[in-house]
Design an enzyme around this catalytic site. Structure first.
Site, PDB file in Angstrom:
ATOM      1  CD  GLU A 197      -2.890  -1.298   2.306  1.00 35.84           C
ATOM      2  OE1 GLU A 197      -2.904  -0.386   3.149  1.00 35.84           O
ATOM      3  OE2 GLU A 197      -3.628  -2.287   2.372  1.00 35.84           O
ATOM      4  CG  ASN A 199      -0.580  -7.058  -1.332  1.00 38.09           C
ATOM      5  OD1 ASN A 199      -1.153  -7.693  -2.217  1.00 38.09           O
ATOM      6  ND2 ASN A 199      -1.078  -6.920  -0.118  1.00 38.09           N
ATOM      7  CD  GLU A 228      -4.924  -7.715   1.728  1.00 38.23           C
ATOM      8  OE1 GLU A 228      -5.789  -6.923   2.160  1.00 38.23           O
ATOM      9  OE2 GLU A 228      -3.702  -7.540   1.905  1.00 38.23           O
ATOM     10  CG  ASP A 279     -13.114  -8.477   1.314  1.00 39.21           C
ATOM     11  OD1 ASP A 279     -12.898  -7.519   0.541  1.00 39.21           O
ATOM     12  OD2 ASP A 279     -12.704  -8.487   2.494  1.00 39.21           O
ATOM     13  CG  HIS A 329      -9.926  -5.374   0.323  1.00 38.66           C
ATOM     14  ND1 HIS A 329     -10.319  -6.502   1.018  1.00 38.66           N
ATOM     15  CD2 HIS A 329      -8.622  -5.174   0.632  1.00 38.66           C
ATOM     16  CE1 HIS A 329      -9.294  -6.961   1.717  1.00 38.66           C
ATOM     17  NE2 HIS A 329      -8.254  -6.181   1.502  1.00 38.66           N
TER      18      HIS A 329
HETATM   19  O1  9MR Z   1      -7.431  -8.005   8.508  1.00 38.72           O
HETATM   20  C1  9MR Z   1      -6.676  -7.009   9.129  1.00 38.72           C
HETATM   21  C2  9MR Z   1      -7.472  -6.434  10.274  1.00 38.72           C
HETATM   22  O2  9MR Z   1      -7.658  -7.417  11.269  1.00 38.72           O
HETATM   23  C3  9MR Z   1      -6.766  -5.248  10.854  1.00 38.72           C
HETATM   24  O3  9MR Z   1      -7.597  -4.633  11.824  1.00 38.72           O
HETATM   25  C4  9MR Z   1      -6.448  -4.260   9.755  1.00 38.72           C
HETATM   26  C5  9MR Z   1      -5.699  -3.059  10.292  1.00 38.72           C
HETATM   27  O4  9MR Z   1      -5.082  -2.329   9.295  1.00 38.72           O
HETATM   28  O5  9MR Z   1      -5.656  -4.896   8.757  1.00 38.72           O
HETATM   29  C6  9MR Z   1      -6.379  -5.899   8.143  1.00 38.72           C
HETATM   30  O6  9MR Z   1      -5.695  -6.399   7.020  1.00 38.72           O
HETATM   31  C7  9MR Z   1      -5.408  -5.450   6.002  1.00 38.72           C
HETATM   32  C8  9MR Z   1      -4.221  -5.963   5.253  1.00 38.72           C
HETATM   33  O7  9MR Z   1      -3.165  -6.193   6.148  1.00 38.72           O
HETATM   34  C9  9MR Z   1      -3.790  -4.993   4.177  1.00 38.72           C
HETATM   35  N1  9MR Z   1      -4.877  -4.681   3.300  1.00 38.72           N
HETATM   36  C10 9MR Z   1      -6.118  -4.254   3.932  1.00 38.72           C
HETATM   37  C11 9MR Z   1      -6.538  -5.289   4.975  1.00 38.72           C
HETATM   38  C12 9MR Z   1      -7.861  -4.885   5.582  1.00 38.72           C
HETATM   39  O8  9MR Z   1      -7.729  -3.695   6.309  1.00 38.72           O
END
Ligand code: 9MR
Length: 391
Positions: free
Chosen positions: A148, A189, A255, A257, A225
């Site tokens: 990111e 990513n 990731e 969804d 997402h």
């Molecule tokens: O799934 C993760 C969630 O439990 C955390 O609260 C969150 C905090 O930033 O991160 C989530 O995973 C993220 C991933 O690491 C990177 N892409 C976005 C995902 C969803 O926020």
């Protein structure tokens, strides 16, 4: 045989379901995977399903390998939760996508609030990457090395790494990663690459920077997402994936969804979601170097979406009771129908990249973004048609 299994999907209990990873492998993908959390074991049906390699061939830890978990204070490394996920994956004969090393979020305050020079930040990055990747050496099929790093307008996101090193931090991170575990596939990513052509081009820019420095980079992960009603067509998704395979890289949905808003979902939004999952999975099948698909959790009871996006949810393949939704059925059927159409994925010798279909290049994708200022002006043209930042 596959269709005999599939007939039980909609009404049947969990045990008779089609098996996503087995179907995905037959269709020529390396894996169908899921994000996992240490708390998954508290839901026995979910946990049992998660632990069967026929269902999932790959895990990504949702939080356990992030910087705040692995190096909460300088030079003090902690791997407890990540170790248990990695050893579970390996004993289940699954692959690990390891996540993530250099990211602006979930940084401990000693990194995010520190005062860094180019040299001191380089040394902190080297120590973090070599320790964390070194600890898991040989166990991670792939690593999300940088996560990111882009704003939706294609400009670089401000973070302590960019502040200290400028855009050289990309190549520096991948160089340390390649040294720490030469066998791991090294990925950039990000989210919204599927939606915003200027952001997708920003990722191309990052790849080219790393390649120009003579440093290995093997793949781009598109987080995927998505939002029901806004998912691009299968054809457009394929076109975006091919931007990266044309650079000699692998791609993966990392990731996936597809959230529904407004809630409650209804027959029509659930049906639309099923079709959009097919577009996503279908686009990966259409691209020879698309390695696999990872969902970010697989039941609506275990999704990050409702906590983050008010009024949105129901984004997964299974409902809150771990019962399959139409999206599960449609993805299973698609994978079954693709059986044997691609050769099995060969990690030693991946397929060559397909050429980008030029007929799909649109006006919004042609402007290369070369600076933050340029990116800011370019985004106005694309943002009207695209969605707001989503992840
Ligand atoms: O799934 C993760 C969630 O439990 C955390 O609260 C969150 C905090 O930033 O991160 C989530 O995973 C993220 C991933 O690491 C990177 N892409 C976005 C995902 C969803 O926020």
């Amino acid at each position: 045989m596959k269709f005999a299994i599939l007939t039980g999907i909609v009404a049947g209990p969990l045990v008779v379901l089609a098996q996503l990873n087995a179907l995905a492998k037959d269709a020529g993908l390396l894996y169908f995977g899921t994000a996992v959390s240490p708390s998954d074991s508290s839901d026995s049906a979910y946990y049992k399903y998660e632990n069967d390699v026929k269902n999932f061939g790959q895990y990504t830890p949702d939080n356990a390998q992030k910087w705040d978990a692995t190096e909460p204070s300088k030079g003090r490394f902690s791997y407890g939760q990540a170790d248990s996920i990695v050893s579970r994956a390996l004993s289940n004969k699954m692959l690990m996508r390891c996540h993530t090393l250099v990211w602006y979020s979930q940084l401990p305050s000693w990194v995010s609030s520190g005062s860094w020079t180019k040299d001191s930040m380089t040394s902190v990055m080297e120590s973090h990457i070599s320790n964390v990747m070194g600890h898991f050496k040989g166990k991670c099929y792939a690593w999300d090395v940088v996560n990111e790093a882009l704003e939706d307008n294609g400009s670089y996101r401000q973070n302590p790494f960019l502040k200290a090193l400028g855009d050289s931090y990309f190549a520096v991170a991948f160089k340390f990663a390649a040294a720490a575990d030469p066998a791991a596939k090294l990925y950039y990513n990000d989210y919204n690459l599927e939606y915003f052509p200027v952001k997708a081009d920003g990722a191309v820019r990052i790849v080219k920077l790393v390649q120009a420095a003579g440093v290995p980079i093997h793949g781009v992960g598109l987080q995927a997402h998505m939002t029901v009603g806004r998912t691009p067509s299968r054809e457009n998704l394929t076109w975006t994936l091919n931007k990266y395979t044309a650079l000699g890289l692998d791609v993966a949905y990392t990731e996936l969804d597809i959230r529904i808003k407004p809630l409650p979902s209804n027959a029509s939004s659930i049906e639309a979601q099923a079709k959009e999952y097919v577009a996503m999975v279908g686009s990966c099948l259409d691209v020879p170097r698309c390695v696999g698909i990872t969902v970010w959790g697989f039941s609506d009871a275990h999704s990050w979406i409702p906590q983050t996006f008010s009024g949105a949810g129901d984004s997964c393949l299974f409902d809150k009771s771990t019962k399959p939704k139409p999206a599960f059925s449609s993805v299973s059927s698609l994978l079954a129908s693709a059986s044997g159409k691609r050769p099995p994925w060969n990690t030693a010798s991946p397929p060559t990249g397909a050429p980008v279909p030029t007929t799909m290049i649109t006006a919004t994708t042609s402007a290369a973004v070369t600076s933050t200022a340029a990116a800011t002006s370019t985004v106005a043209a694309t943002s009207a048609a695209a969605t707001k930042s989503t992840a």
